[in-house]
Design a protein around this motif. Structure first.
Motif, mmCIF file in Angstrom:
data_model
loop_
_atom_site.group_PDB
_atom_site.id
_atom_site.type_symbol
_atom_site.label_atom_id
_atom_site.label_comp_id
_atom_site.label_asym_id
_atom_site.label_seq_id
_atom_site.Cartn_x
_atom_site.Cartn_y
_atom_site.Cartn_z
ATOM 1 N N TRP A 65 0.838 -1.201 0.000
ATOM 2 C CA TRP A 65 0.000 0.000 0.000
ATOM 3 C C TRP A 65 0.877 1.258 0.000
ATOM 4 C CZ3 TRP A 65 -0.790 4.416 2.743
ATOM 5 C CH2 TRP A 65 -1.882 5.179 2.327
ATOM 6 N N ILE A 66 1.954 1.256 0.776
ATOM 7 C CA ILE A 66 2.827 2.437 0.853
ATOM 8 C C ILE A 66 3.416 2.755 -0.523
ATOM 9 C CG2 ILE A 66 5.005 3.315 1.792
ATOM 10 C CD1 ILE A 66 4.333 1.571 4.327
ATOM 11 N N PHE A 67 3.858 1.732 -1.243
ATOM 12 C CA PHE A 67 4.496 1.945 -2.547
ATOM 13 C C PHE A 67 3.495 2.298 -3.643
ATOM 14 C CE2 PHE A 67 8.280 0.488 -0.690
ATOM 15 C CZ PHE A 67 9.324 0.518 -1.597
ATOM 16 N N LEU A 68 2.262 1.789 -3.538
ATOM 17 C CA LEU A 68 1.346 1.869 -4.679
ATOM 18 C C LEU A 68 0.065 2.651 -4.404
ATOM 19 C CD1 LEU A 68 1.826 -1.881 -5.584
ATOM 20 C CD2 LEU A 68 2.631 0.032 -6.969
ATOM 21 N N GLN A 69 -0.494 2.520 -3.228
ATOM 22 C CA GLN A 69 -1.729 3.179 -2.802
ATOM 23 C C GLN A 69 -2.942 2.787 -3.654
ATOM 24 O OE1 GLN A 69 -1.305 7.348 -1.383
ATOM 25 N NE2 GLN A 69 0.811 7.140 -2.080
ATOM 26 N N ASP A 70 -2.882 3.051 -4.937
ATOM 27 C CA ASP A 70 -3.987 2.663 -5.806
ATOM 28 C C ASP A 70 -3.433 2.363 -7.198
ATOM 29 O OD1 ASP A 70 -6.645 2.222 -6.651
ATOM 30 O OD2 ASP A 70 -6.726 4.236 -7.494
ATOM 31 N N VAL A 71 -3.901 1.266 -7.784
ATOM 32 C CA VAL A 71 -3.488 0.904 -9.142
ATOM 33 C C VAL A 71 -4.753 0.668 -9.963
ATOM 34 C CG1 VAL A 71 -2.109 -0.627 -10.587
ATOM 35 C CG2 VAL A 71 -1.402 -0.191 -8.227
ATOM 36 N N PRO A 72 -5.273 1.714 -10.598
ATOM 37 C CA PRO A 72 -6.512 1.562 -11.369
ATOM 38 C C PRO A 72 -6.279 0.893 -12.722
ATOM 39 C CG PRO A 72 -5.701 3.799 -11.554
ATOM 40 C CD PRO A 72 -4.788 3.105 -10.579
ATOM 41 N N ASN A 73 -7.335 0.292 -13.242
ATOM 42 C CA ASN A 73 -7.329 -0.210 -14.621
ATOM 43 C C ASN A 73 -7.822 0.880 -15.551
ATOM 44 O OD1 ASN A 73 -7.469 -2.734 -12.911
ATOM 45 N ND2 ASN A 73 -7.385 -3.666 -14.938
ATOM 46 N N VAL A 74 -7.199 0.998 -16.698
ATOM 47 C CA VAL A 74 -7.665 1.927 -17.731
ATOM 48 C C VAL A 74 -7.898 1.120 -19.014
ATOM 49 C CG1 VAL A 74 -6.498 3.927 -16.735
ATOM 50 C CG2 VAL A 74 -5.299 2.535 -18.436
ATOM 51 N N PRO A 75 -8.779 1.580 -19.882
ATOM 52 C CA PRO A 75 -9.132 0.799 -21.075
ATOM 53 C C PRO A 75 -7.968 0.616 -22.039
ATOM 54 C CG PRO A 75 -10.750 2.546 -20.659
ATOM 55 C CD PRO A 75 -9.580 2.810 -19.778
ATOM 56 N N PHE A 76 -8.021 -0.483 -22.803
ATOM 57 C CA PHE A 76 -7.067 -0.686 -23.883
ATOM 58 C C PHE A 76 -7.140 0.505 -24.842
ATOM 59 C CE2 PHE A 76 -6.034 -2.154 -28.190
ATOM 60 C CZ PHE A 76 -4.768 -2.684 -27.962
ATOM 61 N N GLY A 77 -5.986 0.978 -25.251
ATOM 62 C CA GLY A 77 -5.929 2.135 -26.138
ATOM 63 C C GLY A 77 -5.672 3.437 -25.402
ATOM 64 N N SER A 78 -5.723 3.403 -24.058
ATOM 65 C CA SER A 78 -5.473 4.624 -23.281
ATOM 66 C C SER A 78 -4.050 5.130 -23.437
ATOM 67 C CB SER A 78 -5.760 4.383 -21.795
ATOM 68 O OG SER A 78 -7.103 4.034 -21.577
ATOM 69 N N HIS A 79 -3.148 4.268 -23.923
ATOM 70 C CA HIS A 79 -1.743 4.644 -24.080
ATOM 71 C C HIS A 79 -1.433 5.101 -25.498
ATOM 72 C CE1 HIS A 79 -2.402 0.604 -25.341
ATOM 73 N NE2 HIS A 79 -1.157 0.337 -25.652
ATOM 74 N N PHE A 80 -2.430 5.154 -26.375
ATOM 75 C CA PHE A 80 -2.198 5.593 -27.738
ATOM 76 C C PHE A 80 -1.943 7.104 -27.770
ATOM 77 C CE2 PHE A 80 -4.958 2.043 -29.869
ATOM 78 C CZ PHE A 80 -4.094 1.091 -29.359
ATOM 79 N N ALA A 81 -1.222 7.541 -28.782
ATOM 80 C CA ALA A 81 -0.931 8.965 -28.941
ATOM 81 C C ALA A 81 -2.211 9.781 -29.000
ATOM 82 C CB ALA A 81 -0.106 9.188 -30.205
#
Length: 431
Positions: free
Chosen positions: A342-358
């Motif tokens: 928890w200290i290192f990450l706190q929250d790790v959400p999922n985001v939709p495929f394609g969210s990393h596209f330009a």
């Protein structure tokens, strides 16, 4: 260390290089698996029969000449007949890897073929997957059945109750296909452990392939001061470390580090991650790229993260076995497992495929001091931080958390650290 130009390496040395990687990656056993290369003369170089895969030397490799003459200290692999059959059926294939990696053996024993649409790059790395019914190992019948699948155009074949065999244009190509296919298998299995895997459509994979942004213009003058060279060395070491620890595979993974203001260095595309060297790494300065190099296709995203987040100085985008189980199922990774997580990450959400596209804003809007990492569905995990070693540590903590949760799924429901305990952690470590 100089980059390994395997095309100029002797077949014996190429085979030792790759079989060593296969063994140390836990993808074969002391006695299992075999690797071969056919050279321009039609001679086949192959691993020996009944010799420890963990201590093979170049002098152990056997050559079967085009006329059938065998030269070497040992007998050729007992599976040599199907290697020969594949080469005869497919002259375009120049190297073969066969082994019994755990996930693909699992698929072979339940008579299934892994769906490579589980992650975006696998469809093109692996191609279609064939299936060869069971025959006695080392028999001509087995060779014929496997060759029949290769004749259909498959470059990878699941062998019923046996394992897998893949071919390639060279040994690097075959290894990457082998490694990526096993990774797909593991991702599907781990995903099934915690939920139900989702698969990408062919259209989504095409979108992934076609979204490569226009290359940044090349800079006219490049400087490599001492601190810039130090960053290159740091990136190379972390990439190699990630590969050795199973946190990155040949076909996917990007690391970048901020250099000056919003200028940064980033890993290239289309270079096997385990062999990235200092001079492969690409400098991005003033919105321009180092001449003659092709940076990661996610360069735009890294550039925007640095521009909008002065506190972020390093980024890792990769695929790790257990985090990918959460990526492909869209299950929530609850990091309230142990205090460190928890200290290192706190929250790790999922985001939709394609969210990393330009041009996409989702990840840029989600990242914050309290959200240093995101899981991109059916793609990867993105982790940010200050120093690169700390960012890698954060990635390791996230992967260990995902592994613990995946393993714990068979034991019962997670009992997380409660809200009062979380608040106490917040005050002590983040206050």
């Amino acid at each position: 260390m100089k980059k390994l130009d395997t095309k100029l390496m002797h077949p014996r040395d190429q085979i030792i290089l790759i079989i060593d990687k296969i063994y140390k990656s836990g993808l074969t056993t002391t006695s299992g698996g075999n690797v071969s290369i056919i050279d321009q003369s039609g001679d086949i170089w192959v691993t020996p029969s009944a010799v420890d895969k963990g201590s093979l030397r170049p002098s152990d490799i056997v050559v079967v000449r085009k006329d059938g003459t065998i030269e070497g200290r040992h007998k050729p692999s007992s599976e040599y007949p199907f290697h020969r059959a594949i080469y005869e059926a497919r002259p375009d294939i120049k190297a073969i890897v066969h082994a019994h990696p755990p996930a693909l053996v699992s698929f072979s024993t339940v008579r299934q073929i892994p769906n490579t649409n589980i992650i975006p790059q696998a469809k093109y790395v692996c191609g279609g997957i064939g299936y060869a019914p069971y025959e006695l190992p080392g028999s001509e019948e087995l060779g014929n059945k496997i060759a029949d699948e290769f004749i259909k155009g498959f470059n990878a074949v699941i062998m019923e109750n046996h394992g897998t065999v893949v071919g390639g244009s060279d040994l690097r190509d075959a290894f990457q296909r082998f490694e990526t296919l096993e990774f797909c298998g593991r991702t599907i299995i781990y995903g099934n452990t915690i939920g139900t895997p989702n698969y990408l459509t062919d259209a989504e994979i095409e979108e992934f392939e076609n979204q490569i942004p226009r290359l940044l213009p090349e800079m006219s003058h490049v400087e490599h001061p001492s601190e810039e060279r130090a960053i290159r060395q740091e990136i190379k070491k972390i990439v190699h470390r990630a590969c050795k620890q199973g946190m990155m595979i040949s076909s996917y993974g990007t690391v970048s580090v901020r250099w000056r203001e919003n200028d940064f260095l980033i890993t290239p595309t289309d270079v096997a991650r385990w062999d990235i060297q200092n001079d492969d790494i690409v400098q991005i300065k003033g919105g321009k790229r180092e001449p003659g190099k092709t940076p990661s296709r996610s360069t735009w995203l890294h550039q925007e993260i640095y521009r909008r987040n002065p506190g972020i100085n390093s980024i890792i985008l990769t695929q790790t076995p257990y985090l990918m189980a959460y990526s492909v199922t869209d299950e929530k990774l609850d990091v309230r497992t142990i205090p460190e997580s928890w200290i290192f990450l706190q929250d790790v959400p999922n985001v939709p495929f394609g969210s990393h596209f330009a041009g996409e804003e989702t990840i840029l809007n989600v990242l914050s001091e309290n959200t240093p990492a995101v899981i991109i569905n059916n793609d990867s995990v993105l982790v940010t931080g200050d120093k690169l070693l700390g960012t890698f540590d954060r990635l390791e903590v996230a992967e260990f958390s995902a592994k613990s949760l995946t393993m714990g799924a068979s034991l019962g429901k997670l009992v997380p650290i409660n809200n009062d305990q979380v608040e106490a952690l917040r005050k002590k470590f983040l206050g």
